[in-house]
Write an enzyme that holds these catalytic residues in place. Sequence first.
Site, PDB file in Angstrom:
ATOM      1  N   SER A   6       0.864  -1.177   0.000  1.00 16.11           N
ATOM      2  CA  SER A   6       0.000   0.000   0.000  1.00 16.11           C
ATOM      3  C   SER A   6       0.900   1.225   0.000  1.00 16.11           C
ATOM      4  O   SER A   6       2.073   1.137   0.367  1.00 16.11           O
ATOM      5  CB  SER A   6      -0.867  -0.010   1.259  1.00 16.11           C
ATOM      6  OG  SER A   6      -1.449   1.252   1.487  1.00 16.11           O
ATOM      7  N   TYR A  19      -2.000  -1.340  10.485  1.00 17.57           N
ATOM      8  CA  TYR A  19      -2.019  -1.425   9.021  1.00 17.57           C
ATOM      9  C   TYR A  19      -0.695  -0.941   8.431  1.00 17.57           C
ATOM     10  O   TYR A  19      -0.108  -1.603   7.574  1.00 17.57           O
ATOM     11  CB  TYR A  19      -3.191  -0.595   8.487  1.00 17.57           C
ATOM     12  CG  TYR A  19      -3.365  -0.674   6.992  1.00 17.57           C
ATOM     13  CD1 TYR A  19      -3.987  -1.767   6.414  1.00 17.57           C
ATOM     14  CD2 TYR A  19      -2.920   0.352   6.162  1.00 17.57           C
ATOM     15  CE1 TYR A  19      -4.163  -1.845   5.037  1.00 17.57           C
ATOM     16  CE2 TYR A  19      -3.087   0.285   4.792  1.00 17.57           C
ATOM     17  CZ  TYR A  19      -3.712  -0.814   4.234  1.00 17.57           C
ATOM     18  OH  TYR A  19      -3.874  -0.878   2.867  1.00 17.57           O
TER      19      TYR A  19
END
Length: 72
Positions: A6, A19
Amino acid sequence: IVTISSVNGLIGAVERVGYVATKHALVGLTRAVALETARDPDITCNALCPGSVPTEAIEARLAAGMAARGET
């Protein structure tokens, strides 16, 4: 070898520590594997790091943040 990380694997984000940590780990793993296999011409290793896409979860997170700041 392709991993999916990401944009948060390259930069941090507020209130997303778990995350961000896992996405940074994927980028680090990918870089390490790329270095370990660099002499083999038949192996390449890359991480894809897309940004956000407008899913329901992202839209809800944006709306909540805006509401908390009194924004419309």
